[in-house]
Design a protein around this motif. Structure first.
Motif, PDB file in Angstrom:
ATOM      1  N   SER A  21     -45.032  -3.529  18.583  1.00 28.52           N
ATOM      2  CA  SER A  21     -44.593  -3.668  17.818  1.00 28.52           C
ATOM      3  C   SER A  21     -43.052  -4.043  17.716  1.00 28.52           C
ATOM      4  CB  SER A  21     -45.480  -3.832  16.766  1.00 28.52           C
ATOM      5  OG  SER A  21     -45.440  -4.113  15.282  1.00 28.52           O
ATOM      6  N   ALA A  22     -43.134  -2.265  17.197  1.00 23.53           N
ATOM      7  CA  ALA A  22     -42.428  -1.795  17.332  1.00 23.53           C
ATOM      8  C   ALA A  22     -41.198  -2.243  18.516  1.00 23.53           C
ATOM      9  CB  ALA A  22     -42.727  -0.307  17.085  1.00 23.53           C
ATOM     10  N   GLY A  24     -38.829  -3.489  20.776  1.00 21.58           N
ATOM     11  CA  GLY A  24     -39.082  -5.013  21.613  1.00 21.58           C
ATOM     12  C   GLY A  24     -37.294  -5.516  21.902  1.00 21.58           C
ATOM     13  N   LEU A  25     -37.028  -6.763  21.547  1.00 22.80           N
ATOM     14  CA  LEU A  25     -35.161  -6.682  21.377  1.00 22.80           C
ATOM     15  C   LEU A  25     -34.470  -6.322  20.774  1.00 22.80           C
ATOM     16  CD1 LEU A  25     -35.471 -10.958  20.845  1.00 22.80           C
ATOM     17  CD2 LEU A  25     -35.587  -9.725  23.517  1.00 22.80           C
ATOM     18  N   GLY A  26     -35.012  -5.880  19.528  1.00 21.62           N
ATOM     19  CA  GLY A  26     -34.198  -4.775  18.875  1.00 21.62           C
ATOM     20  C   GLY A  26     -34.389  -3.370  19.458  1.00 21.62           C
ATOM     21  N   ASN A  27     -34.789  -3.482  20.202  1.00 21.59           N
ATOM     22  CA  ASN A  27     -34.478  -1.786  21.267  1.00 21.59           C
ATOM     23  C   ASN A  27     -33.930  -2.168  22.497  1.00 21.59           C
ATOM     24  OD1 ASN A  27     -37.127  -1.904  19.952  1.00 21.59           O
ATOM     25  ND2 ASN A  27     -37.425   0.227  20.665  1.00 21.59           N
ATOM     26  N   TYR A 104     -36.397 -14.723  16.960  1.00 19.82           N
ATOM     27  CA  TYR A 104     -36.889 -13.787  17.509  1.00 19.82           C
ATOM     28  C   TYR A 104     -37.502 -15.214  18.871  1.00 19.82           C
ATOM     29  CZ  TYR A 104     -38.602  -9.478  19.212  1.00 19.82           C
ATOM     30  OH  TYR A 104     -38.519  -7.685  19.538  1.00 19.82           O
ATOM     31  N   PHE A 219     -35.675  -2.031  11.339  1.00 20.11           N
ATOM     32  CA  PHE A 219     -35.675  -3.597  12.584  1.00 20.11           C
ATOM     33  C   PHE A 219     -36.518  -3.306  13.462  1.00 20.11           C
ATOM     34  CE2 PHE A 219     -35.504  -6.492  15.574  1.00 20.11           C
ATOM     35  CZ  PHE A 219     -35.606  -7.958  14.753  1.00 20.11           C
ATOM     36  N   SER A 220     -36.295  -2.539  14.526  1.00 14.86           N
ATOM     37  CA  SER A 220     -36.992  -1.197  15.074  1.00 14.86           C
ATOM     38  C   SER A 220     -38.497  -1.098  15.265  1.00 14.86           C
ATOM     39  CB  SER A 220     -35.899  -0.600  15.871  1.00 14.86           C
ATOM     40  OG  SER A 220     -36.699  -0.300  17.313  1.00 14.86           O
ATOM     41  N   SER A 222     -40.475  -2.323  13.105  1.00 21.06           N
ATOM     42  CA  SER A 222     -40.977  -3.441  12.057  1.00 21.06           C
ATOM     43  C   SER A 222     -41.080  -3.660  11.034  1.00 21.06           C
ATOM     44  CB  SER A 222     -42.388  -4.172  12.545  1.00 21.06           C
ATOM     45  OG  SER A 222     -41.863  -4.068  14.327  1.00 21.06           O
ATOM     46  N   VAL A 225     -42.056  -5.673   6.358  1.00 16.97           N
ATOM     47  CA  VAL A 225     -42.449  -7.349   6.653  1.00 16.97           C
ATOM     48  C   VAL A 225     -43.978  -7.299   6.386  1.00 16.97           C
ATOM     49  CG1 VAL A 225     -39.934  -7.947   7.277  1.00 16.97           C
ATOM     50  CG2 VAL A 225     -41.964  -7.312   8.834  1.00 16.97           C
ATOM     51  N   THR A 227     -45.686  -6.347   9.025  1.00 23.39           N
ATOM     52  CA  THR A 227     -46.769  -5.940  10.179  1.00 23.39           C
ATOM     53  C   THR A 227     -46.748  -4.842  10.598  1.00 23.39           C
ATOM     54  OG1 THR A 227     -44.946  -7.885  10.700  1.00 23.39           O
ATOM     55  CG2 THR A 227     -46.132  -6.492  11.983  1.00 23.39           C
ATOM     56  N   MET A 322     -46.173 -10.127  14.426  1.00 28.40           N
ATOM     57  CA  MET A 322     -45.682 -10.694  13.403  1.00 28.40           C
ATOM     58  C   MET A 322     -46.552 -12.326  13.696  1.00 28.40           C
ATOM     59  SD  MET A 322     -41.418 -11.375  14.111  1.00 28.40           S
ATOM     60  CE  MET A 322     -40.746  -9.947  15.873  1.00 28.40           C
TER      61      MET A 322
HETATM   62  N1  PFF Z   1     -40.200  -4.325  15.590  1.00 28.96           N
HETATM   63  C1  PFF Z   1     -39.219  -5.710  16.685  1.00 28.96           C
HETATM   64  C2  PFF Z   1     -38.208  -5.194  17.530  1.00 28.96           C
HETATM   65  O1  PFF Z   1     -37.589  -4.354  17.599  1.00 28.96           O
HETATM   66  O2  PFF Z   1     -37.345  -5.862  18.445  1.00 28.96           O
HETATM   67  C3  PFF Z   1     -39.251  -6.239  15.757  1.00 28.96           C
HETATM   68  C4  PFF Z   1     -39.822  -6.949  15.390  1.00 28.96           C
HETATM   69  C5  PFF Z   1     -41.203  -7.184  15.210  1.00 28.96           C
HETATM   70  C6  PFF Z   1     -39.892  -7.046  13.344  1.00 28.96           C
HETATM   71  C7  PFF Z   1     -42.437  -7.274  14.372  1.00 28.96           C
HETATM   72  C8  PFF Z   1     -40.161  -7.620  12.427  1.00 28.96           C
HETATM   73  C9  PFF Z   1     -41.299  -7.242  12.789  1.00 28.96           C
HETATM   74  F1  PFF Z   1     -42.605  -7.997  11.767  1.00 28.96           F
END
Ligand code: PFF
Length: 448
Positions: A21-22, A24-27, A104, A219-220, A222, A225, A227, A322
């Protein structure tokens, strides 16, 4: 009939799902371009500080709430603070991940398109991101494909879907990013990029950059929110919560740094601009791949393909988490079965995603507070919903739950010893440091 609640089998699968989950596109998309825009290593230093002092306490707060109640966001708040205003936090965190998922999934769709292009070896034919995203049809097709893939995994449930998928894909992501990073750092002229990632230039650190680093660390991971709260509710009562949370945070951090090493050295080797912004991996990198492909075509094509595969898989595992947050709510609180819950969430996110996608083209004139629909959703989520949710979760655990309740959860109801000094520090961070700093960020955001 509500389905029986499933759990992750062990710590490995729990950490793989949470790290999935962590990571993702954020990284791989946001982190490198933010590093590029905000002074390289100096940004990374603030990001690290924020990960330890703000993100970890929020992570632990969500983990404590989720694991102690074994419920998803809304039910968890109702159980711990029945019929109180805290239910709004529960509802907010049902909605926030779905807002994020909608836009996303549009970016996830772009990554499918780029992967397909690299698979068919059309390195010279990459459209620019603005060209690609402004079309009304193709991005929608890929947005749909991306969301459908998530839905298929979520449909499998916690153990047969999420756990099974992420225990393969999360380790695979590390292998892939290591291969791309190894290629990137060995390119002639790459050392400049490595230096950029390692040598901080604090003069570039504006207040805005500091804010972005904090927002990026939420964000990175998660956070804020619900999750991680939902995933933690699937962690068994025997598991060590601190280790699971720390393990996930470390994997996420290492991956972000590796993504930096996969991208920046190549950018410098090609003499390109590191501060290209959101187009960094969708415009700059394909250009670099195309240029290098002229001298070593096969290897470059393979690397390009592996890179976009990494982007896609990492986006999928995050999007799945999510979707699961919304699905778990509908199953537990509204009595839906998993299939029906999934269809409802799919339909909602698909529709909002459609608007986000069109906001790059035919709906680009529609502005919300001066932003496009996509920009508005992203800004709402990262600048408001995530820090707000994170702050409220830490306040809930630090002030609404009792100290002994929190200690109970760390010691698994007294069955596991827990270092008292470590508890004191962690509790202090949860109760005072994280909420106060986030509040300060909010206030300064309003003032500037
Ligand atoms: N953590 C994910 C990322 O770094 O791309 C983004 C994300 C996932 C944000 C799940 C919020 C969430 F609930």
């Amino acid at each position: 009939m509500m389905e029986n609640r499933e759990n992750f089998k062990n710590r490995f699968t729990a950490v793989m799902a949470m790290a999935g989950s962590a990571i993702g596109l954020g990284n791989i998309w946001r982190f490198p371009y933010m590093v590029g825009q905000n002074g390289g290593a100096a940004f990374i230093v603030v990001y690290l500080l924020s990960a330890v002092f703000l993100s970890l306490p929020i992570f632990l707060s969500e983990a404590i709430i989720g694991r102690s109640t074994q419920k998803s966001t809304f039910g968890a708040m109702e159980q711990l603070a029945p019929s109180s205003a805290w239910k709004w936090l529960g509802l907010l965190t049902v909605a926030s991940p779905l807002i994020i998922l909608s836009y996303y999934s549009v970016v996830g769709g772009w990554s499918i398109e780029y992967l397909l292009k690299s698979l068919f070896f059309r390195l010279d034919a990459y459209p620019s991101l603005s060209e690609l995203s402004s079309s009304s049809v193709t991005p929608l097709f890929f947005h749909t494909a991306f969301l459908l893939t998530c839905a298929l995994v979520v449909k499998g449930g916690v153990s047969k879907g999420i756990e099974k998928f992420s225990k393969i894909t999360t380790p695979l992501l590390f292998v892939l990013i290591l291969v791309v990073a190894a290629y990137s750092v060995t390119l002639p002229g790459a050392s400049e990029g490595v230096r950029y990632l390692l040598k901080p230039d604090f003069s570039k650190l504006t207040p805005e950059a500091i804010m972005s680093a904090m927002g990026q660390s939420f964000f990175s991971l998660s956070l804020g929110v619900g999750t991680m709260l939902t995933y933690a509710s699937y962690v068994s009562k025997e598991e060590n919560l601190l280790r699971t949370s720390l393990g996930t945070s470390i994997f996420d951090l290492v991956f972000a740094i590796l993504a930096g090493f996969a991208i920046m050295p190549a950018v410098f080797a090609a003499g390109m601009e590191p501060g290209a912004g959101p187009g960094l991996i969708f415009d700059t990198l394909p250009f670099i791949f195309g240029k290098m492909g002229e001298s070593i075509p096969r290897l470059t094509e393979l690397i390009a393909m592996l890179f976009f595969l990494t982007v896609l898989v990492s986006a999928l595992t995050s999007a799945i988490s999510m979707m699961e947050t919304g699905v778990a709510y509908l199953i537990e609180e509204k009595g839906f079965n998993r299939d029906k819950a999934m269809v409802v969430i799919f339909a909602g996110c698909w529709t909002l995603g459609l608007l986000c996608s069109l906001s790059f083209g035919s709906l680009s004139g529609v502005k919300l507070m001066g932003m496009t629909i996509f920009g508005f959703c992203d800004s709402l989520a990262s600048n408001i919903l995530m820090p707000l949710g994170g702050m409220l979760f830490t306040i809930f655990v630090g002030w609404k739950m009792s100290r002994s309740q929190v200690y109970e959860e760390f010691t698994n109801s007294g069955t596991r010893s827990f270092n008292k000094a470590v508890f004191k520090i962690v509790y202090f961070l949860i109760r005072y440091v994280a909420p106060a700093v986030i509040l300060l960020i909010f206030i300064s955001n309003l003032v500037y």
